[in-house]
Design a protein around this motif. Sequence first.
Motif: not given
Length: 273
Positions: A120-137
């Motif tokens: 989850a940290i890797l994905i949000t670090a690549i795509l950027g912080p935010g609720a949408v990216n947290a959901i995806l991760a």
Amino acid sequence: MILQRNILMGGALCCLVLAAALISFVWTPYDITTMDIPNKLQTPSAQHWFGTDHFGRDIFSMIMVGARTSLAVALVAVGIGMGIGVPLGLWAAARKDSWADDLIMRGNDLIFAFPSLVIAILITAILGPGAVNAILAIGIFNIPVFARLTRAGALPLWQRDFILAARVAGKRPNRISVDHILPNIANLLIVQGTIQFSLGILAEAGLSYVGLGAQPPVPSWGRMLADAQTMVSFAPHLALIPGFAIIAAVLGLNLLGDGLRDHLDPKIRVVRT
């Protein structure tokens, strides 16, 4: 008795958190975007039930809106996991020992090889912080959980007589999976859904704590904990209150999941005399 107690306690805690989230759409005691510096770091009182933070914002109002954030992220993430993982698990079970089964299971093993929070940290670090990216991760990690559970629950059913009768009647594997397999493993998926829901709330709080979840001005329980970590010695309520909110949500879902498991699974159901 224990079964009923778990369901009642878990349901009560879940309803409390859900009610706070729903009410926050139409009402909060104070505007969470309004800062009141002269009244910062107030302890709980009749005016501010949970006190105020370092910007003078009402913590009770922020807890209500934070519940909305946590539930929304966890719910959508679990929906992604179930929506993709369950069909993959059904597909793999219907084609056991085929290339499709091996491909799906090895893909699941690859994801499981890494800790969920690290992914989850890797994905949000690549795509950027935010609720949408947290959901995806969070949703990506939920996919193999539901895929493996669905496959494990479906495989024994493919040897049952009613499945053999459906195959003799000419039903294709996909139709059998939907009409006969899925209803018989629905209880497993419901229970696992409650567990993943609670883990989703924890994951969202963890991502927000490190700054990769919901971003200001949207309140988040995890970010409230992060903001409070340097003020625990003189304003402990800033950390205790969002911490208790996370505990209440996770505990309620786990109790509800345990109660539903005991109630829905005939193998371990409590026999009442």
